[in-house]
Design a protein around this motif. Structure first.
Motif, short mmCIF file in Angstrom:
data_model
loop_
_atom_site.label_atom_id
_atom_site.label_comp_id
_atom_site.label_asym_id
_atom_site.label_seq_id
_atom_site.Cartn_x
_atom_site.Cartn_y
_atom_site.Cartn_z
N GLU A 1 -0.39 -4.15 -10.84
CA GLU A 1 -1.22 -4.52 -9.68
C GLU A 1 -0.58 -5.62 -8.84
O GLU A 1 -0.76 -5.65 -7.62
N ARG B 1 -4.55 4.19 -12.87
CA ARG B 1 -4.72 5.21 -11.84
C ARG B 1 -3.48 6.08 -11.73
O ARG B 1 -3.56 7.31 -11.60
N GLU C 1 -5.52 -1.78 -14.04
CA GLU C 1 -6.24 -0.69 -13.38
C GLU C 1 -5.33 0.12 -12.46
O GLU C 1 -5.45 1.35 -12.37
N THR C 2 -4.41 -0.55 -11.78
CA THR C 2 -3.52 0.16 -10.87
C THR C 2 -2.61 1.12 -11.62
O THR C 2 -2.43 2.28 -11.23
N THR C 3 -2.05 0.64 -12.73
CA THR C 3 -1.21 1.51 -13.55
C THR C 3 -2.02 2.66 -14.14
O THR C 3 -1.53 3.80 -14.22
N GLU D 1 0.83 -1.21 0.00
CA GLU D 1 0.00 0.00 0.00
C GLU D 1 0.86 1.26 0.00
O GLU D 1 0.64 2.18 -0.79
N ALA E 1 -10.91 3.79 -8.00
CA ALA E 1 -10.79 3.36 -6.61
C ALA E 1 -12.13 3.18 -5.94
O ALA E 1 -12.21 2.68 -4.82
N GLN F 1 -2.60 -6.07 -5.47
CA GLN F 1 -3.93 -6.02 -6.07
C GLN F 1 -4.19 -7.15 -7.05
O GLN F 1 -5.26 -7.21 -7.66
N PHE G 1 2.49 2.07 -3.36
CA PHE G 1 1.63 2.76 -4.32
C PHE G 1 1.37 4.20 -3.91
O PHE G 1 1.54 5.14 -4.70
N PRO H 1 -9.53 -1.56 -2.60
CA PRO H 1 -8.86 -0.56 -3.44
C PRO H 1 -7.84 0.24 -2.64
O PRO H 1 -8.03 0.51 -1.46
#
Length: 563
Positions: free
Chosen positions: A206, A112, A108-110, A80, A294, A211, A83, A313
């Motif tokens: 992720e 964001r 999705e993480t990238t 966490e 998120a 994630q 990120f 998230p």
């Protein structure tokens, strides 16, 4: 992850199919090539970082600390924080962001993080992204579209020619230059305003931030501020302005990238079956409102035993000023970009690589040496050095992946060759247990329901702690690939405090999240982790029959420098 030897082929391939692929590969080899005339405008890191909010905050914190040390550090000990600290630097940057990675995954993480980068670019921040080219095929090619955003430049290091639809065919199309394509830029650097940086083992995606729905990587980074951040920026500049760094626009257009975009999950599910098959003192950064990605609700993952866990998230940002910063002497260990173009024999004779520098530090150990390396293939030269260290009475402990937890099982082949010899030297070996969750809260813990995604963990941290007073953390593995072929970066920090904090994270992981390997009557024995209710075993724990068979069949033949 590194470029590793190709995995065994699917048995359903017939001989004529392989012949057709090889013929096509030979044709591609003759056709694919890189552009010869490339415009690479030279640029460098921000000249006056102290004039930014981040740089000013660093100076103020150093003054309050009353220290002569010009570099500050904070451990990034959870997925966490890994990120949110990067997001905090993006949100706080005023002038520049320099980002260098081996791999950036399209997920999705990238996205964001890319949304935050676009917002930073829109407010005038100059963004340079340097990415090794090996993992930019298929779905991951979509990350290249950010190169066409205003104020964002993206260059690909040591590119492979040919179509990006398939990594397999790109490799086939580069067989004439196999020595070059297997040498990769493995550095991981993230610098804001030339004042605060993050480096360590993580790529972007992720699975590196807890994630992933399957396996998540157990990893570690460090935040670095002050003079050492400027040295990381200087290293970035050397790679950015190197002839092996190609602007994306010299290799692909935006339309070409869009044309190879894979269908979305929803579109793929709705498509007919046939079509689917074809187809240190940071600034006081306050958390920003959650992005749409998120707030789309929780995702769940189901373990093989039927246990359902929730993937929460990640927050959008964190306040870096609240972290525990330590000011300490430090040295940057970094390979020159020319290592990619050099002959492996020349590299070995030069003995000035990041791994060589690390080995020289390790040879100075007088009492205790703790090593964390996911891919651990020592080679005979390194084994001789371990023997010399042990002769001084130094305790050596190694945490690495088990066969089951290793995301590159071929790398385990090289390690397994030395396992008995390592144990015979009195070196303590711990192998990460695969069947546990990647951690969001602490290094190597099994986590709890609702705290992490996935049901499996794979070790990805690269750490050495020397005599409980020197911490080395970076991108390097203790293997011949990192030593002779890939470029790497690491920080060597002399701080008993940081070394102690790192040991406090690793030792519980060894005790409760790893098998201890012993030599009993000349045979290997895996002792089960504490409180795991598992039994000791004499065979590779948690590994499938297929993996064990691969280890036996390929073990005697695979070249170590390729693993």
């Amino acid at each position: 992850m590194n470029l590793r030897a190709p995995q065994a082929a699917c048995p359903t391939f017939t001989a004529w199919r392989w012949l057709a692929l090889l013929t096509l590969g030979a044709w591609l080899t003759g056709c694919a090539s890189l552009p010869s005339e490339v415009d690479r405008p030279v640029s460098t890191a921000l000249a006056n970082p102290e004039q930014t909010r981040i740089g000013n905050a660093v100076q103020q914190r150093a003054a309050r600390a009353g220290t002569r040390n010009d570099s500050g550090f904070a451990l990034v000990n959870s997925a966490e924080l890994a990120f949110t600290s990067r997001m905090a630097l993006i949100n706080a940057a005023q002038k520049t962001l320099d980002i260098q990675y081996y791999a950036i995954h399209a997920d999705e993480t990238t996205e964001r993080m890319f949304d935050a980068l676009r917002a930073a670019a829109a407010r005038g921040v100059r963004i340079r992204i340097l990415l090794d080219d090996f993992n930019t095929a298929g779905k991951n090619a979509q990350v290249l579209k950010i190169a066409f955003e205003p104020n964002i430049e993206l260059r690909l290091f040591n590119p492979l020619p040919g179509n990006r639809r398939s990594l397999f065919f790109r490799i086939l199309g580069s067989l004439k230059d196999v020595d070059r394509i297997q040498r990769r830029m493995h550095n991981k650097i993230f610098v804001a305003d030339n004042a605060v940086a993050i480096t360590g083992g993580r790529n972007l995606g992720e699975t590196y931030f807890g994630q992933g729905e399957g396996t998540n990587f157990v990893d570690a980074d460090v935040l670095a501020a002050g003079r050492i951040a400027r040295e990381l920026s200087h290293s970035f500049d050397q790679y950015w302005n190197n002839p092996l760094a190609y602007p994306v626009q010299s290799l692909m257009t935006r339309d070409e990238i869009e044309k190879i975009k894979p269908p979305s999950r929803a579109a793929a599910a709705a498509a007919p079956p046939v079509a689917a098959a074809q187809a240190p003192d940071g600034p006081s950064v306050q958390p920003t409102p959650a992005s749409p990605a998120a707030t789309q609700g929780m995702r769940t993952t189901t373990a093989p035993d039927g246990t359902v866990s929730v993937i929460e998230p990640l927050p959008d940002s964190t306040n870096l000023a609240l972290l525990d910063w330590t000011w300490a002497p430090a040295v940057l260990l970094v390979d020159k970009p020319s290592k990619i173009a050099a002959d492996a024999d020349d590299v070995q004779q030069a003995q000035d690589t990041t791994v060589d520098g690390l080995l020289q530090l390790m040879s100075q150990a007088s009492g205790d040496l703790l090593i964390v390396s996911p891919y651990f293939v020592p080679g005979q030269r390194m084994m001789d050095q371990f023997a010399a260290i042990r002769q001084k009475g130094v305790r050596i402990r190694v945490l690495t992946n088990s066969l089951a937890s290793n995301d590159a099982p071929a790398a385990h082949i090289g390690y397994a060759r030395y396992r008995k010899e390592l144990l015979a030297l009195g070196i303590e070996i711990y192998e990460m247990r695969a069947e546990q969750k990647g951690s969001l809260t602490s290094f190597g813990s099994t986590g709890s329901s609702g705290s992490a995604g996935g049901s499996r963990a794979s070790l990805h941290s690269k750490i050495v702690v020397l005599d409980q007073r020197l911490l080395v953390i970076g991108s390097m593995n203790l293997d011949l690939r990192s030593q002779l072929q890939n470029t790497e970066v690491a920080l060597a920090i002399r701080s008993s405090k940081l070394a102690g904090e790192t040991i406090a994270l690793i030792e519980p992981a060894m005790a409760r999240g790893a098998y201890k390997v012993e030599l009993l009557d000349g045979q290997l024995m895996w002792r089960a982790p504490q409180d795991s209710k598992l039994a000791d075993t004499r065979s590779e724990p948690d590994a499938s029959t297929g993996l064990k068979l691969m280890l036996k069949l390929l073990g005697p033949f695979a070249p170590e420098e390729m693993l």
